[in-house]
Enzyme design. Structure first.
Site, PDB file in Angstrom:
ATOM      1  N   LYS A 173       1.077  39.851  -2.879  1.00 46.12           N
ATOM      2  CA  LYS A 173       0.786  39.451  -4.256  1.00 46.12           C
ATOM      3  C   LYS A 173       0.309  40.662  -5.053  1.00 46.12           C
ATOM      4  O   LYS A 173      -0.781  41.170  -4.828  1.00 46.12           O
ATOM      5  CB  LYS A 173      -0.273  38.351  -4.262  1.00 46.12           C
ATOM      6  N   THR A 204      -9.109  32.355 -14.010  1.00 49.53           N
ATOM      7  CA  THR A 204      -8.088  32.401 -12.955  1.00 49.53           C
ATOM      8  C   THR A 204      -8.663  32.056 -11.582  1.00 49.53           C
ATOM      9  O   THR A 204      -8.059  32.382 -10.564  1.00 49.53           O
ATOM     10  CB  THR A 204      -7.468  33.809 -12.879  1.00 49.53           C
ATOM     11  N   GLY A 206      -9.240  30.404  -8.276  1.00 48.69           N
ATOM     12  CA  GLY A 206      -8.423  29.493  -7.459  1.00 48.69           C
ATOM     13  C   GLY A 206      -6.948  29.844  -7.387  1.00 48.69           C
ATOM     14  O   GLY A 206      -6.168  29.138  -6.751  1.00 48.69           O
ATOM     15  N   THR A 207      -6.565  30.970  -7.998  1.00 46.18           N
ATOM     16  CA  THR A 207      -5.144  31.340  -8.049  1.00 46.18           C
ATOM     17  C   THR A 207      -4.510  31.461  -6.658  1.00 46.18           C
ATOM     18  O   THR A 207      -3.430  30.918  -6.404  1.00 46.18           O
ATOM     19  CB  THR A 207      -4.989  32.697  -8.783  1.00 46.18           C
ATOM     20  N   GLY A 208      -5.199  32.186  -5.757  1.00 47.18           N
ATOM     21  CA  GLY A 208      -4.626  32.439  -4.429  1.00 47.18           C
ATOM     22  C   GLY A 208      -4.495  31.173  -3.604  1.00 47.18           C
ATOM     23  O   GLY A 208      -3.471  30.947  -2.935  1.00 47.18           O
ATOM     24  N   CYS A 209      -5.525  30.339  -3.649  1.00 44.05           N
ATOM     25  CA  CYS A 209      -5.509  29.069  -2.899  1.00 44.05           C
ATOM     26  C   CYS A 209      -4.378  28.188  -3.421  1.00 44.05           C
ATOM     27  O   CYS A 209      -3.651  27.547  -2.653  1.00 44.05           O
ATOM     28  CB  CYS A 209      -6.833  28.322  -3.080  1.00 44.05           C
TER      29      CYS A 209
END
Ligand code: PXL
Length: 261
Positions: A173, A204, A206-209
């Site tokens: 990412k 932003t 919580g983007t990765g989860c």
């Protein structure tokens, strides 16, 4: 039967990341979401005020309860806190006939540690080999492999270094790169680049989860890895664009953006 997806991750009391983000994402993408909680964080828009991991028996028991009765088509892993939990979860997912999306979570958005430094070697040698797809960000790539990505040209070298540990696919990412946000998905043979406009929005959390859970949801629905990542990127990009302020700090992405008028 509805596709079933299991998240093995930590609880974010603020509802933006962790288990809460995972279950909201699964609802939005039309799968049945289930959870194995590995740790509880006291957390809000300002950061993590406390974290407590669960005993390894509690994690194993939750996992067996769900997998042995209800069954799963895909498992997503997030915050695993300690080497002991990483190793237990790696063993559990290795013995399950389901796709596994491993988000090798190291620190929170605010820089609070969510994984002990002593667990890194277990992530490299036990968890990554069990992954269908690993989804590290650039900090996690550096922590796991020593490769520092400074431009898009470095993404392929980063992917190769992660693939050395044995995941079938890796999605690097590149959201933190300057300029356009670009992610690289590869299994070492085929290569896909995903470009997304950068939204001027600091909310932003919580983007990765959200991205990893969306990939797991697509895999549970029978999509290929590249298809699942395409659909997941579309979902998370909309969620980032609609992220909103909450509390005094960084607000969450909007998991329900497709439901709004
Ligand atoms: O985004 C990583 C992450 C994973 N799990 C929990 C978190 C966070 C980030 O804040 O709180 C529980």
């Amino acid at each position: 039967m509805i596709p079933r997806v299991l998240t093995v991750a930590g609880s974010d009391s603020g509802g933006g990341a962790g288990i809460q983000a995972d279950l909201k994402t699964m609802l939005a993408l039309g799968v049945h979401g289930m959870s194995v909680i590995t740790a509880v964080t006291a957390q809000n828009s300002l950061g993590v005020q406390g974290a407590w991991e669960l005993p390894v028996e509690a994690v194993r028991a939750q996992y067996r309860s769900v997998v042995d009765d209800i069954g799963v088509q895909a498992v997503k892993t997030g915050m695993l806190a300690s080497a002991e939990l990483v190793e237990a979860v790696a063993e559990l997912i290795s013995g399950t006939d389901a796709s596994a999306v491993v988000d090798p979570v190291g620190v929170s958005k605010h820089g609070d540690p969510l994984l002990a430094a002593s667990a890194l070697d277990s992530v490299r040698t036990k968890l990554l080999p069990a992954a269908t797809v690993a989804t590290p960000n650039l900090d996690e790539v550096a922590q796991l492999t020593g490769v520092r990505v400074e431009s898009e040209d470095d993404l392929r070298r980063a992917a190769a270094a992660v693939l050395e540990y044995g995941p079938r696919w890796v999605l690097i990412k590149g959201g933190h790169l300057p300029g356009e946000a670009v992610d690289l998905l590869t299994d070492g043979r085929d290569e896909y680049r995903y470009r997304a406009p950068r939204h001027d929005n600091r909310h932003t959390h919580g983007t990765g989860c959200t991205l990893a859970s969306a990939v797991a949801s697509g895999l549970a629905k029978g999509q290929s890895v590249p298809e699942a990542v395409t659909a997941a990127k579309e979902y998370v990009t909309g969620a980032i664009a609609a992220g909103f302020a909450l509390g005094a700090g960084i607000g969450p992405v909007d998991h329900g953006w497709r439901f709004r008028d």
